[in-house]
Motif scaffolding. Structure first.
Motif, PDB file in Angstrom:
ATOM      1  N   GLN A  39      -9.694  23.683  26.339  1.00  0.00           N
ATOM      2  CA  GLN A  39      -8.608  22.845  26.801  1.00  0.00           C
ATOM      3  C   GLN A  39      -7.297  23.343  26.208  1.00  0.00           C
ATOM      4  O   GLN A  39      -7.114  23.348  24.997  1.00  0.00           O
ATOM      5  N   LYS A  43      -3.298  20.686  29.846  1.00  0.00           N
ATOM      6  CA  LYS A  43      -4.236  20.989  30.913  1.00  0.00           C
ATOM      7  C   LYS A  43      -5.552  20.259  30.693  1.00  0.00           C
ATOM      8  O   LYS A  43      -5.862  19.823  29.590  1.00  0.00           O
ATOM      9  N   GLU A  46     -11.671  22.710  30.797  1.00  0.00           N
ATOM     10  CA  GLU A  46     -12.288  23.548  31.801  1.00  0.00           C
ATOM     11  C   GLU A  46     -13.524  24.255  31.263  1.00  0.00           C
ATOM     12  O   GLU A  46     -13.632  24.555  30.079  1.00  0.00           O
ATOM     13  N   ALA A  61     -17.327  31.094  33.935  1.00  0.00           N
ATOM     14  CA  ALA A  61     -16.159  30.876  34.767  1.00  0.00           C
ATOM     15  C   ALA A  61     -15.605  32.223  35.212  1.00  0.00           C
ATOM     16  O   ALA A  61     -15.684  33.217  34.485  1.00  0.00           O
TER      17      ALA A  61
END
Length: 124
Positions: A39, A43, A46, A61
């Protein structure tokens, strides 16, 4: 019930490498999935990478694929994240998390336990 502790964060320059580690303790599941999330300021959290109990299944990812490698220790209650070719965009607090099943490994809402996080800062 389950405690997770991350370590290995720090301040590095772009292009450098870091290795994060996470140790799980307490009443852990017999088999479970471990994941890394991050993080950045302002934001949302993720997904970064996840690994199944056996280590045979990994999921990354797109933003870190080819640069980061997730691995599980021999004791199975540890997980590492080798981060190479770090970029300023990788700057974030990195969290270790665990969930019981491999399914939905990329969804942070599916993880039941979280560590306190470790700061990774990549300067340009």
């Amino acid at each position: 019930q389950v405690q997770l502790v991350e370590s290995g964060g720090g301040l590095v320059q772009a292009g450098d490498s870091l290795r994060l580690s996470c140790a799980a303790s307490g009443r852990t599941f017999s088999t479970y999935t471990l994941g890394w999330f991050r993080q950045a300021p302002g934001k949302e959290r993720e997904f970064v990478a996840a690994i199944s109990w056996s280590g045979s299944n990994t999921y990354y990812a797109d933003s870190v694929k080819g640069r980061f490698t997730i691995s599980r220790g021999s004791t199975k209650n540890t997980v590492s994240l080798q981060m190479n070719t770090l970029k300023p965009v990788d700057t974030a607090v990195y969290y270790c998390a665990t969930k019981r099943q491999w399914i939905d490994a990329g969804n942070p809402s599916a993880y039941a336990y979280w560590g306190q996080g470790t700061q990774v800062t990549v300067s340009s």
